[in-house]
Design a protein around this motif. Structure first.
Motif, PDB file in Angstrom:
ATOM      1  N   VAL A  26     -40.231  59.062  55.973  1.00  0.00           N
ATOM      2  CA  VAL A  26     -39.324  59.545  54.932  1.00  0.00           C
ATOM      3  C   VAL A  26     -39.178  61.068  55.019  1.00  0.00           C
ATOM      4  CG1 VAL A  26     -39.092  59.831  52.433  1.00  0.00           C
ATOM      5  CG2 VAL A  26     -39.693  57.610  53.385  1.00  0.00           C
ATOM      6  N   ARG A  27     -40.298  61.762  55.237  1.00  0.00           N
ATOM      7  CA  ARG A  27     -40.256  63.227  55.286  1.00  0.00           C
ATOM      8  C   ARG A  27     -39.484  63.745  56.490  1.00  0.00           C
ATOM      9  NH1 ARG A  27     -46.234  64.996  54.859  1.00  0.00           N
ATOM     10  NH2 ARG A  27     -45.505  66.116  56.677  1.00  0.00           N
ATOM     11  N   HIS A  28     -39.646  63.111  57.636  1.00  0.00           N
ATOM     12  CA  HIS A  28     -39.024  63.606  58.868  1.00  0.00           C
ATOM     13  C   HIS A  28     -37.742  62.867  59.242  1.00  0.00           C
ATOM     14  CE1 HIS A  28     -42.427  66.204  59.591  1.00  0.00           C
ATOM     15  NE2 HIS A  28     -43.238  65.183  59.373  1.00  0.00           N
ATOM     16  N   ASP A  29     -37.402  61.841  58.489  1.00  0.00           N
ATOM     17  CA  ASP A  29     -36.180  61.060  58.704  1.00  0.00           C
ATOM     18  C   ASP A  29     -36.128  60.438  60.097  1.00  0.00           C
ATOM     19  OD1 ASP A  29     -33.880  59.968  57.635  1.00  0.00           O
ATOM     20  OD2 ASP A  29     -32.602  61.567  58.410  1.00  0.00           O
ATOM     21  N   GLN A  30     -37.289  60.211  60.686  1.00  0.00           N
ATOM     22  CA  GLN A  30     -37.381  59.515  61.963  1.00  0.00           C
ATOM     23  C   GLN A  30     -38.818  59.070  62.181  1.00  0.00           C
ATOM     24  OE1 GLN A  30     -36.340  62.136  65.121  1.00  0.00           O
ATOM     25  NE2 GLN A  30     -37.971  63.577  64.719  1.00  0.00           N
ATOM     26  N   MET A  31     -39.018  58.197  63.155  1.00  0.00           N
ATOM     27  CA  MET A  31     -40.369  57.711  63.444  1.00  0.00           C
ATOM     28  C   MET A  31     -41.063  58.744  64.329  1.00  0.00           C
ATOM     29  SD  MET A  31     -42.577  55.238  63.097  1.00  0.00           S
ATOM     30  CE  MET A  31     -41.886  53.641  62.843  1.00  0.00           C
ATOM     31  N   THR A  32     -42.062  59.406  63.776  1.00  0.00           N
ATOM     32  CA  THR A  32     -42.785  60.426  64.519  1.00  0.00           C
ATOM     33  C   THR A  32     -43.954  59.794  65.283  1.00  0.00           C
ATOM     34  OG1 THR A  32     -44.255  60.878  62.672  1.00  0.00           O
ATOM     35  CG2 THR A  32     -42.238  62.178  62.790  1.00  0.00           C
ATOM     36  N   THR A  33     -44.517  60.567  66.193  1.00  0.00           N
ATOM     37  CA  THR A  33     -45.685  60.096  66.938  1.00  0.00           C
ATOM     38  C   THR A  33     -46.851  59.822  65.992  1.00  0.00           C
ATOM     39  OG1 THR A  33     -44.983  61.369  68.857  1.00  0.00           O
ATOM     40  CG2 THR A  33     -47.269  60.666  68.809  1.00  0.00           C
ATOM     41  N   THR A  34     -47.008  60.684  65.009  1.00  0.00           N
ATOM     42  CA  THR A  34     -48.082  60.492  64.032  1.00  0.00           C
ATOM     43  C   THR A  34     -47.899  59.180  63.278  1.00  0.00           C
ATOM     44  OG1 THR A  34     -48.232  62.882  63.763  1.00  0.00           O
ATOM     45  CG2 THR A  34     -49.249  61.538  62.066  1.00  0.00           C
ATOM     46  N   ALA A  35     -46.676  58.881  62.892  1.00  0.00           N
ATOM     47  CA  ALA A  35     -46.403  57.627  62.186  1.00  0.00           C
ATOM     48  C   ALA A  35     -46.701  56.431  63.082  1.00  0.00           C
ATOM     49  CB  ALA A  35     -44.958  57.590  61.712  1.00  0.00           C
ATOM     50  N   ARG A  36     -46.355  56.538  64.361  1.00  0.00           N
ATOM     51  CA  ARG A  36     -46.646  55.437  65.290  1.00  0.00           C
ATOM     52  C   ARG A  36     -48.146  55.225  65.443  1.00  0.00           C
ATOM     53  NH1 ARG A  36     -42.116  57.513  69.022  1.00  0.00           N
ATOM     54  NH2 ARG A  36     -40.387  56.212  68.348  1.00  0.00           N
ATOM     55  N   VAL A  37     -48.891  56.323  65.545  1.00  0.00           N
ATOM     56  CA  VAL A  37     -50.344  56.211  65.672  1.00  0.00           C
ATOM     57  C   VAL A  37     -50.931  55.583  64.411  1.00  0.00           C
ATOM     58  CG1 VAL A  37     -52.478  57.555  65.808  1.00  0.00           C
ATOM     59  CG2 VAL A  37     -50.572  58.085  67.331  1.00  0.00           C
ATOM     60  N   ARG A  38     -50.465  56.011  63.249  1.00  0.00           N
ATOM     61  CA  ARG A  38     -50.972  55.453  61.994  1.00  0.00           C
ATOM     62  C   ARG A  38     -50.666  53.970  61.877  1.00  0.00           C
ATOM     63  NH1 ARG A  38     -49.400  60.594  58.213  1.00  0.00           N
ATOM     64  NH2 ARG A  38     -51.324  61.727  58.576  1.00  0.00           N
ATOM     65  N   LEU A  39     -49.472  53.563  62.284  1.00  0.00           N
ATOM     66  CA  LEU A  39     -49.130  52.140  62.233  1.00  0.00           C
ATOM     67  C   LEU A  39     -49.973  51.335  63.213  1.00  0.00           C
ATOM     68  CD1 LEU A  39     -45.259  52.290  61.843  1.00  0.00           C
ATOM     69  CD2 LEU A  39     -46.934  51.574  60.132  1.00  0.00           C
TER      70      LEU A  39
END
Length: 58
Positions: A26-39
């Motif tokens: 939501v904050r970056h309006d795209q799937m970041t690397t950090t979000a992928r790692v967290r998922l």
């Protein structure tokens, strides 16, 4: 209140990781690397919880 079981603790961490990943998206309006790692971490923890809850292993 008793101590948390391993599966409860891992479930809480997995839920927190999913929420943090959603917040990143939501904050970056795209799937970041950090979000992928967290998922990915949330998926692994979810699989461990499923394995711990497997009825034939107890």
């Amino acid at each position: 209140m008793g101590l948390l079981t391993a599966s409860t603790a891992l479930s809480l961490v997995a839920v927190a990781m999913v929420l943090l990943a959603a917040l990143d998206v939501v904050r970056h309006d795209q799937m970041t690397t950090t979000a992928r790692v967290r998922l990915t971490v949330a998926l692994v923890f979810g699989l461990v919880v499923a394995w711990l809850q497997w009825p034939f292993l107890s």
